[in-house]
Enzyme design. Structure first.
Site, mmCIF file in Angstrom:
data_model
loop_
_atom_site.group_PDB
_atom_site.id
_atom_site.type_symbol
_atom_site.label_atom_id
_atom_site.label_comp_id
_atom_site.label_asym_id
_atom_site.label_seq_id
_atom_site.Cartn_x
_atom_site.Cartn_y
_atom_site.Cartn_z
ATOM 1 N N SER A 195 0.840 -1.193 0.000
ATOM 2 C CA SER A 195 0.000 0.000 0.000
ATOM 3 C C SER A 195 0.880 1.248 0.000
ATOM 4 O O SER A 195 1.695 1.428 -0.908
ATOM 5 C CB SER A 195 -0.953 -0.042 1.193
ATOM 6 O OG SER A 195 -1.945 0.953 1.095
ATOM 7 N N GLU A 315 -9.109 -5.095 -4.475
ATOM 8 C CA GLU A 315 -8.486 -4.089 -3.620
ATOM 9 C C GLU A 315 -9.513 -3.182 -2.938
ATOM 10 O O GLU A 315 -9.498 -2.965 -1.725
ATOM 11 C CB GLU A 315 -7.532 -3.215 -4.439
ATOM 12 C CG GLU A 315 -6.387 -3.941 -5.109
ATOM 13 C CD GLU A 315 -5.178 -4.097 -4.209
ATOM 14 O OE1 GLU A 315 -5.258 -3.731 -3.024
ATOM 15 O OE2 GLU A 315 -4.149 -4.594 -4.693
ATOM 16 N N HIS A 409 -7.792 -5.312 -0.377
ATOM 17 C CA HIS A 409 -6.531 -4.673 -0.021
ATOM 18 C C HIS A 409 -6.102 -5.133 1.370
ATOM 19 O O HIS A 409 -6.882 -5.109 2.317
ATOM 20 C CB HIS A 409 -6.747 -3.162 -0.040
ATOM 21 C CG HIS A 409 -5.520 -2.319 0.022
ATOM 22 N ND1 HIS A 409 -4.656 -2.180 -1.038
ATOM 23 C CD2 HIS A 409 -5.023 -1.541 1.012
ATOM 24 C CE1 HIS A 409 -3.682 -1.351 -0.709
ATOM 25 N NE2 HIS A 409 -3.870 -0.951 0.545
#
Length: 489
Positions: A195, A315, A409
């Protein structure tokens, strides 16, 4: 060299350039926590480039996690699935090391982990980021903290940009100078991050100094972009307005970290990477990021450094599903969003046709995943192929049952760290996460760090993507290529 105190076989000692640290041995792994790699960024060093850490006399206790960078915990629904650990103290530019307790004279590969968290959350004190499994498998694991939020990524008159990234570079320089004492080979350093940590890893890979700091890189679900300072500085301007002060280093230094965090919470309320709002980003910066990282990588920056890069299949579900937004977003929201980021109406029709049972919020999430992460990843992989660079691409596709996250995610983190039973991983993946998948993914990360080959073919015109689905984990050629093509400029 690591020495174990004769009077206490579980107390390994290492002498660094700043002094001796005393760690702890458990289950064949030596852990050294809270080792400073730079001076505390407080007082006159606040909003300044990292300075050398002061030395100390005697043995420094390195058996417990050290201070974390000032930060707010996750709020609302995200707090249910994303943990926060905050430890007070000024000396938060520290790092943790896990290294095998028993090994030969040969130095071992090193992996340096930069955590994610939207450039405003996260720390090396999170249980999910314990590097014991890497040390168990013959890798020296390093996890630095770095400045976050207003302290690390403000755009202030009179202050350098990207201070959190400057901290990461200072940590990598520390690794080059000191890691051999912990059994690590400074010539075999793999940087990896997820990330926001993947975003900074991309910027590090694009930096001219990269070849002298690390030899391989892994980008997990990381944006590849940096913004012009005037755009990256919008959140700084909002905080300054909220506090009634100018956006200058002098003014911000007169505000306590707690008051900055309170203002940051106010101006970011309701913001997400998918629906927009105030947030931090890397800034184009003549010193650290002279060119947008994606553009630099496509032009050949970092081409001599092997890269593994990937995304998760779903995600955007992290921000859309626990919050309930996925059911609240309507076609008007999608129409506004697609125009804002330059998605054609034809692309929206294609995604709607490909996902006939999806609600509008799911279509928006799929479009956002591809537009923000998967398309840039493919563009960089293609460009690196033209530069004869080694690139391996993966996709994490195992569907978590927790809150209908699926392959959202951050769900992959417990698998990469091979700790799916840790509370941090259980929060995202549940109690039934397959250990076989964790063993497979973790092995791929270790193999890449050791040999540069994670176990599947490198990128070619056929577009091979290792797909970690928890079943056969196949290599899929050009997955969903019609969708990628529809969103590629």
């Amino acid at each position: 060299m690591i020495m174990h105190d004769a009077g206490s076989p579980t107390a390994p000692l290492v002498t660094t350039g700043a002094g001796t640290v005393r760690g702890v041995e458990r289950d064949g792994i030596d852990r050294f926590l809270d080792i400073p790699y730079a001076a505390p960024p407080v007082g006159s060093l606040r909003f300044a480039l990292p300075a050398s850490s002061p030395s100390w006399d005697g043995e420094r206790d390195a058996t417990v996690a050290g201070p974390t960078a000032p930060q707010n915990p996750y709020s609302g629904a995200l707090a249910r699935v994303l943990p926060t650990v905050t430890i007070a103290g000024d000396d938060f530019l520290n790092l943790n090391i896990c290294t095998p307790a028993s090994r030969g004279a040969e130095l071992l590969p090193v992996m340096v982990w930069f955590h994610g968290g939207s450039l405003q959350h996260g720390s090396n004190a999170l249980e999910g980021y314990d590097g014991g499994a890497f040390a168990r498998d013959g890798v020296v694991f390093v996890a630095p903290n770095y400045r976050l939020g207003a302290e690390g990524f403000s755009v202030l008159e009179g202050a350098p940009l990207n201070l959190g990234l400057a901290d990461q570079m200072a940590a990598l320089r520390w690794v080059q100078a000191e890691i051999a004492a912990f059994g690590g080979d400074p010539r075999q350093v793999t940087v990896f991050g997820q990330s926001a940590g993947g975003n900074t890893t991309a910027a590090l890979l694009a930096h001219p100094e990269a070849p002298s700091l690390f030899s391989r890189a892994i980008i997990q679900s990381g944006p590849l972009a940096a913004l012009p300072p005037e755009k990256a500085g919008r959140i700084t301007a909002l905080i300054a307005k909220d506090l009634g002060i100018p956006a200058t280093r002098t003014a911000f230094m007169n505000v306590s970290p707690d008051d900055l965090l309170a203002a940051q919470a106010r101006v970011t309320a309701g913001s997400t990477p998918i629906t927009g709002g105030a947030g931090y980003s890397l800034s184009i910066d003549p010193s650290l990021i002279p060119t947008n990282p994606q553009d630099a990588l496509e032009s050949g920056a970092g081409s001599g450094i092997p890269l593994m890069i990937g995304t998760t299949t779903d995600e955007a579900r992290l921000w859309l599903v626990p919050t309930g937004l996925v059911m609240k977003l309507k076609w008007l929201h999608l129409a506004v969003a697609r125009r804002k980021v330059g998605i054609s109406a034809a692309a929206v029709k294609l995604f709607k046709r490909n996902y006939p049972d999806a609600v509008t919020g799911e279509i928006l999430g799929a479009l956002a995943t591809d537009k923000l992460l998967r398309v840039p990843m493919n563009q960089v992989a293609d460009a690196r192929l033209a530069h004869a660079s080694g690139t391996h691409v993966y996709e994490f596709a195992w569907p978590s049952p927790v809150e209908y996250l699926r392959a959202a995610h951050a769900v992959e983190l417990g698998f990469v760290f091979d700790n799916v039973n840790s509370p941090d991983s259980v929060g995202l993946a549940g109690t039934g996460a397959p250990q076989e998948l964790a063993s497979c993914m973790h092995r791929a990360w270790v193999d890449f760090a050791v040999t540069g080959d994670p176990g599947w073919s490198s990128w070619t015109a056929a577009r091979p993507v290792k797909t970690f689905d928890g079943g056969t984990n196949p290599v899929v050629l050009a997955p969903r290529d019609d969708e990628r093509a529809a969103l590629t400029p």
